[in-house]
Design an enzyme around this catalytic site. Structure first.
Site, PDB file in Angstrom:
ATOM      1  N   ASP A 327       1.007  -1.262   0.066  1.00 35.71           N
ATOM      2  CA  ASP A 327       0.098  -0.133  -0.022  1.00 35.71           C
ATOM      3  C   ASP A 327       0.691   1.212  -0.048  1.00 35.71           C
ATOM      4  O   ASP A 327       2.071   1.052   0.319  1.00 35.71           O
ATOM      5  CB  ASP A 327      -0.858   0.113   1.469  1.00 35.71           C
ATOM      6  CG  ASP A 327      -1.963  -1.145   1.421  1.00 35.71           C
ATOM      7  OD1 ASP A 327      -2.209  -1.558   0.267  1.00 35.71           O
ATOM      8  OD2 ASP A 327      -2.218  -1.607   2.522  1.00 35.71           O
ATOM      9  N   ASP A 634      -4.639  -3.573   5.119  1.00 35.86           N
ATOM     10  CA  ASP A 634      -5.233  -3.451   6.357  1.00 35.86           C
ATOM     11  C   ASP A 634      -6.719  -3.486   6.502  1.00 35.86           C
ATOM     12  O   ASP A 634      -7.044  -3.521   7.518  1.00 35.86           O
ATOM     13  CB  ASP A 634      -4.612  -1.796   6.657  1.00 35.86           C
ATOM     14  CG  ASP A 634      -5.050  -0.870   5.322  1.00 35.86           C
ATOM     15  OD1 ASP A 634      -5.831  -1.155   4.675  1.00 35.86           O
ATOM     16  OD2 ASP A 634      -4.557   0.292   5.328  1.00 35.86           O
ATOM     17  N   ASP A 638      -9.221  -6.257   2.196  1.00 33.60           N
ATOM     18  CA  ASP A 638      -7.803  -6.835   1.774  1.00 33.60           C
ATOM     19  C   ASP A 638      -7.728  -8.345   2.206  1.00 33.60           C
ATOM     20  O   ASP A 638      -6.802  -9.034   1.831  1.00 33.60           O
ATOM     21  CB  ASP A 638      -6.742  -6.014   2.565  1.00 33.60           C
ATOM     22  CG  ASP A 638      -6.672  -4.725   1.894  1.00 33.60           C
ATOM     23  OD1 ASP A 638      -6.896  -4.603   0.808  1.00 33.60           O
ATOM     24  OD2 ASP A 638      -6.290  -3.674   2.777  1.00 33.60           O
TER      25      ASP A 638
HETATM   26  P1  ATP Z   1      -3.293   3.145   0.169  1.00 31.87           P
HETATM   27  O1  ATP Z   1      -4.098   2.165  -0.716  1.00 31.87           O
HETATM   28  O2  ATP Z   1      -2.323   3.778  -0.714  1.00 31.87           O
HETATM   29  O3  ATP Z   1      -2.931   2.911   1.365  1.00 31.87           O
HETATM   30  P2  ATP Z   1      -5.798   4.024   1.155  1.00 31.87           P
HETATM   31  O4  ATP Z   1      -5.826   2.707   1.512  1.00 31.87           O
HETATM   32  O5  ATP Z   1      -5.602   5.052   2.248  1.00 31.87           O
HETATM   33  O6  ATP Z   1      -4.578   4.318   0.353  1.00 31.87           O
HETATM   34  P3  ATP Z   1      -8.521   4.304   0.619  1.00 31.87           P
HETATM   35  O7  ATP Z   1      -8.527   4.376   2.043  1.00 31.87           O
HETATM   36  O8  ATP Z   1      -8.965   3.223  -0.257  1.00 31.87           O
HETATM   37  O9  ATP Z   1      -6.901   4.361   0.346  1.00 31.87           O
HETATM   38  O10 ATP Z   1      -8.876   5.658  -0.013  1.00 31.87           O
HETATM   39  C1  ATP Z   1      -9.118   5.645  -1.066  1.00 31.87           C
HETATM   40  C2  ATP Z   1      -9.545   7.233  -1.516  1.00 31.87           C
HETATM   41  O11 ATP Z   1     -10.892   7.384  -0.630  1.00 31.87           O
HETATM   42  C3  ATP Z   1      -8.508   8.334  -1.165  1.00 31.87           C
HETATM   43  O12 ATP Z   1      -7.875   8.736  -2.224  1.00 31.87           O
HETATM   44  C4  ATP Z   1      -9.419   9.407  -0.649  1.00 31.87           C
HETATM   45  O13 ATP Z   1      -9.822  10.201  -1.994  1.00 31.87           O
HETATM   46  C5  ATP Z   1     -10.721   8.941  -0.213  1.00 31.87           C
HETATM   47  N1  ATP Z   1     -10.871   8.765   1.187  1.00 31.87           N
HETATM   48  C6  ATP Z   1     -10.103   8.312   2.255  1.00 31.87           C
HETATM   49  N2  ATP Z   1     -10.165   8.464   3.377  1.00 31.87           N
HETATM   50  C7  ATP Z   1     -11.566   9.177   3.406  1.00 31.87           C
HETATM   51  C8  ATP Z   1     -12.298   9.436   4.259  1.00 31.87           C
HETATM   52  N3  ATP Z   1     -12.109   9.407   5.499  1.00 31.87           N
HETATM   53  N4  ATP Z   1     -13.468  10.064   3.823  1.00 31.87           N
HETATM   54  C9  ATP Z   1     -13.680  10.398   2.484  1.00 31.87           C
HETATM   55  N5  ATP Z   1     -13.114  10.096   1.544  1.00 31.87           N
HETATM   56  C10 ATP Z   1     -11.743   9.404   1.850  1.00 31.87           C
END
Ligand code: ATP
Length: 898
Positions: A327, A634, A638
């Site tokens: 990630d 995480d 996943d």
């Molecule tokens: P990575 O895969 O690099 O670890 P991540 O797991 O944080 O990233 P996600 O959590 O799936 O990725 O988030 C994807 C998208 O959702 C982010 O790019 C963001 O635009 C949006 N996002 C993340 N957190 C929030 C939140 N708390 N509220 C609204 N949108 C969110």
């Protein structure tokens, strides 16, 4: 009889449990813990120390030894008998101590991986070990958590629980809090209960603990769930199988040695004892156990470097990893976000240059017509971050960053919720990439909102494209305007290209809320408020770890839910992506037929806007190409990819319980560099196991050759049974164990990963054992022939000593596969040095201590004779150093040709 929990209202359940919505006090929880015992399932499967000690005597080889002791006792060989019994006991004690340490180490690791729970104590949420929960505790639940005890639910926000562990039903069950009328309900139908061992697939909730430990539904069926025999690692299995085959071969050889001795006219009884001792000495009965110990103690060491191993085979397979799929957020970056840029009211730039307004009470009245103020208010209130006692914000880093920005302008969620109370929510999920909170709109604000009769304000925030797709208008100071989608997307792309994570915020007014509040009904026809660009700096150590991966033949791959431009910028900074290389998006991935993906997968370094489910496709495609994949994750979604990967890696700090349970390893610091460190450690442990096997097999081969060839060369059997047993016990145990303390070789991360199907005997290990064993025998038998020729009475003492000391020269020479000992330095493994010194001392004792002279039938050697034995023992050392020199030359030539 008490009414079943699911038939009671939540208030009744709280009253029955003498609890309240604020939970228990710490003292009360302590009292109840003493009364109810820890919230743990009893483990019946574990062996106690006594059983473990007795198990040591069950080994086939020990039985042979005992038989040998009985035979020599019956023949009146008291000294031999005592010596063999001493050896049996010593063997058992050493084996027991090692095994016990290994088991304790694994137990400690398992305890570290045990899930925690969030419970209200003294009125506020605390992280407590799940084992400390007591009936009456109030427990908070969120997606990804394993339900830590049986709970009567008090709150459920789109709460779905996966109960397969209990009911076998893999579809998640939607939960609510209303009391149910029927008393007799199957566990799966009790919708207001959540049971220990199931997990939250979606949403949030709160419940009061009704039962813990063995009193839970899971506890009732725990006896059925007791896991039986622990799975052996592939290496353990292979070595156990090899050991058996070797044992058979050795028995045949012993038969031949026995027969050849008889033919030469040796005494039958002595020959029988010799053959038995040889069998005992040459069968590497300790091999599988030694592997377990090396892996378990290695795992304990890895935890000090923040890599917590949950499944022992992972330690071994780490050395074969060819792809690390990681990630981005938090693993390759710090997960410390700050809002750097924003776009609101048609203006885009750094936040401090946008002149965002400070919040004042009076501003509330004009809020709905002032986009910058409403933007900040939305960031503050559509947010789950909350301050702790000291005012520090806790929660998801994306959310804390947004809350921190709002706070800079005087807006806090606590204050704003008084104005805009939250009435419902659609929690964030990484598939839709957005979340929505729904707030009651006070009459004052409703009147200026532009929608007659508006009573609710729905605030949606999420990935910029997700928002622009769902929005139709934009709020500017000049009023509502149609949304210029391309312009907004261009602004978002601009921020993303600088490596920022871009979130959009929008809203929608509702007069009446729809009956079914789903993303499809609520997250459409939005009005955009603005964008926020968050900076999450790459981890410094990640760049170095990526470089190490390269030199070790491992390809790092970034898989992120973030925007492609953000992903590209970060991947370039970390050198995961070369200039000009492309990024594959989740959408492209979804459109790719599996065959195309398999054809391209080896070249793809960055995946962006990927849904967690797609990680599974990536793992599969890589595995199809013969790769060994470590995959981080995480979230709940996943878990399938983590299970499927060769090494599933969960996040210790931010990972959900579900992802941890699906993984083979947990990163306690969430850091990519830790995976690379673990790979290095895994390679080292494997190397050391190989060295151990090499040492053991060569020693055994030396003994077999010596005893096997002697009769054919017309020489008497050179060693007494006790000598063979002594070599087996002393030389094999101390120096062999010290090999596990061998530091990593200097080129350990400069060589390609080991092929997973590679045999432990690869790279000439088997051949080494055979020819070096032969050299040992040649030295010993040559010396014997010469001494017998000269009529030396002490010939046997000298021959025994040479064979023993030869092992010490050998162990020093095989510390490295290729590097010479002179380069490596003696001090780099002080344990081994000490082990060699102690063994040398013990050997001298057998020669010079009068009592031991009787036991071993030895005579004191003159300094000249001792000097000669030491010199002769050096022959093997020199031979192996020569072997390494040849290997080095070959590698250099190969490197030059490349
Ligand atoms: P990575 O895969 O690099 O670890 P991540 O797991 O944080 O990233 P996600 O959590 O799936 O990725 O988030 C994807 C998208 O959702 C982010 O790019 C963001 O635009 C949006 N996002 C993340 N957190 C929030 C939140 N708390 N509220 C609204 N949108 C969110």
């Amino acid at each position: 009889m008490q009414t079943p929990w699911h038939c009671q209202t939540s208030d009744d359940a709280l009253a029955t449990l003498i609890s309240s919505p604020a939970g228990l006090t710490r003292e009360e929880a302590g009292r109840r813990l003493a009364a109810h015992g820890p919230n743990r399932l009893q483990d019946k499967g574990r062996r106690g120390p006594l059983a473990m000690l007795l198990d040591q005597f069950k080994d086939f080889m020990i039985v042979v030894l005992v038989a040998a002791a009985v035979i020599s006792g019956a023949l009146g060989e008291a000294v031999d008998t005592v010596a063999i019994v001493a050896i049996v006991i010593l063997n058992a004690v050493v084996g027991f101590v090692q095994e016990y340490r290994a088991e304790k180490a694994m137990e400690a690791l398992q305890q570290m991986a045990a899930p925690a729970a969030v419970a209200l104590r003294d009125g506020s949420p605390h992280n407590v070990p799940a084992t400390d929960l007591v009936p009456g505790d109030i427990v908070l639940l969120e997606a990804g958590r394993v339900v830590p005890a049986d709970l009567r639910l008090l709150e459920a926000a789109t709460l779905k629980v996966e109960e397969a562990a209990l009911t076998g039903e893999s579809e998640a069950v939607e939960k609510d809090t209303a009391a149910l009328p029927e008393q007799e309900l199957a566990v799966g139908d009790r919708r207001n209960m959540a049971y220990k061992g199931t997990f939250i697939a979606h949403g949030r909730g709160k419940g009061v603990v009704t039962a813990t430990g063995m009193a839970t539904e899971l506890g009732k069926i725990a006896a059925m769930l007791q896991e039986t025999a622990e799975a052996k690692t592939p290496l353990q299995k292979r070595l156990a199988a090899f050991g058996k085959r070797l044992a058979m071969a050795v028995l045949v050889i012993c038969g031949v040695v026995f027969a050849a001795g008889l033919l030469r006219g040796e005494e039958p009884v002595r020959m029988l004892l010799t053959a038995i001792s040889l069998a005992v000495a040459a069968i590497p009965e300790a091999l599988p156990a030694v592997v377990t110990i090396a892996l378990a103690l290695g795992a304990r060491k890895m935890v000090r470097q923040s890599a917590l191993v949950r499944k022992l085979p992972a330690v071994e397979t780490l050395g074969s990893v060819t792809y690390i799929c990681s990630d981005k957020t938090g693993t390759l970056t710090l997960n410390r976000m700050t809002v750097e840029e924003a776009q609101v009211d048609g203006r885009c730039g750094r936040v401090d240059e946008l002149g965002l307004p400070r919040w004042q009470e009076s501003a509330a009245t004009g809020l709905m017509q002032r986009p910058p103020a409403l933007f900040l208010a939305a960031l503050a209130v559509s947010n789950d971050a909350h301050p702790d006692k000291n005012g520090e914000l806790l929660g998801d880093p994306t959310e804390t960053a947004l809350a921190a920005l709002a706070a800079r302008y005087g807006l806090t969620r606590g204050e704003l919720e008084k104005l805009l109370p939250r009435v419902a929510e659609l929690p964030f999920d990484s598939e839709r990439k957005c979340m929505t909170t729904i707030h009651r709109l006070p009459a004052g604000l409703a009147s200026q909102s532009g929608l007659a009769g508006a009573r609710f304000l729905a605030l949606t925030k999420g990935a910029a494209e997700a928002l622009t797709e769902r929005a139709v208008t934009v709020l500017l100071a000049s009023g509502l305007q149609p949304l210029d989608r391309p312009a907004l997307l261009a602004a978002a792309d601009g921020m993303a290209a600088d490596g920022l994570r871009v979130l959009g915020v929008g809203y929608r007014l509702w007069a009446e809320l729809p009956a079914a509040m789903t993303p499809e009904t609520m997250e459409t026809e939005l009005t955009m408020l603005g964008l926020a660009g968050l900076l999450d700096p790459p981890r410094q150590e990640a760049a170095e770890a990526v470089r190490l991966c390269r030199s070790a033949g491992i390809r790092p791959v970034m898989i992120t839910g973030d925007h492609p431009a953000t992903a590209r910028a970060i991947a370039r900074r970390l050198a995961i992506l070369a200039d000009g290389a492309g990024v594959v998006t989740g959408r492209e991935l979804a459109a790719m037929p599996p065959a195309d993906l398999a054809a391209r997968v080896e070249g793809i370094r960055v995946y962006a806007r990927v849904a967690p489910e797609q990680k599974l496709d990536i793992v599969r495609a890589l595995q199809e190409r013969g790769h060994y994949v470590a995959m981080t994750g995480d979230g709940v979604n996943d878990a399938p990819a983590l299970k499927r990967a060769d090494i599933g890696v969960a996040m210790g700090l931010t990972g959900t319980d579900v992802s941890k349970e699906a993984s083979a390893m947990i990163l306690l610091d969430d850091n990519f560099a830790t995976i690379v460190k673990a790979v290095r450690e895994g390679r080292k442990i494997y190397d050391n196991i190989r060295k151990f096997v090499k040492y053991l097999l060569t020693t055994n081969a030396g003994e077999i050759w010596t005893l096997f060839l002697a009769p054919f060369l017309g020489l008497p059997i050179p060693l007494l049974p006790i000598h063979i047993l002594w070599i087996n016990l002393v030389t094999d145990s101390l120096p062999a164990l010290a090999l596990s303390a061998e530091p990593a070789e200097s080129d350990i991360m400069d060589r390609p990963p080991r092929r997973p199907d590679e045999s432990i005997f690869a790279h000439g290990l088997g051949a080494h054992a055979i020819w070096v064993g032969l050299v040992m025998a040649a030295v010993v038998l040559g010396l014997e022939a010469w001494l017998l020729n000269t009529g030396a009475a002490h010939w046997q003492t000298e021959v025994f000593t040479v064979l023993c000391l030869t092992q010490l020269g050998h162990v020093l020479a095989i510390r490295s596969e290729e590097q010479s000992l002179f380069r490596q330095g003696l001090r780099s493994n002080l344990f081994l040095l000490a082990a060699v010194a102690v063994t040398f001392g013990l050997q001298l004792a057998t020669i010079y201590v009068p009592f031991l002279n009787q036991v071993f039938r030895t005579v004191p050697l003159s300094p000249a004779d001792l000097g000669m034995t030491v010199l002769l023992s050096g022959v093997v050392f020199v031979a192996v150093e020569l072997e390494k020199w040849v290997k080095r030359r070959r590698s250099r030539r190969r490197d030059a040709r490349r």
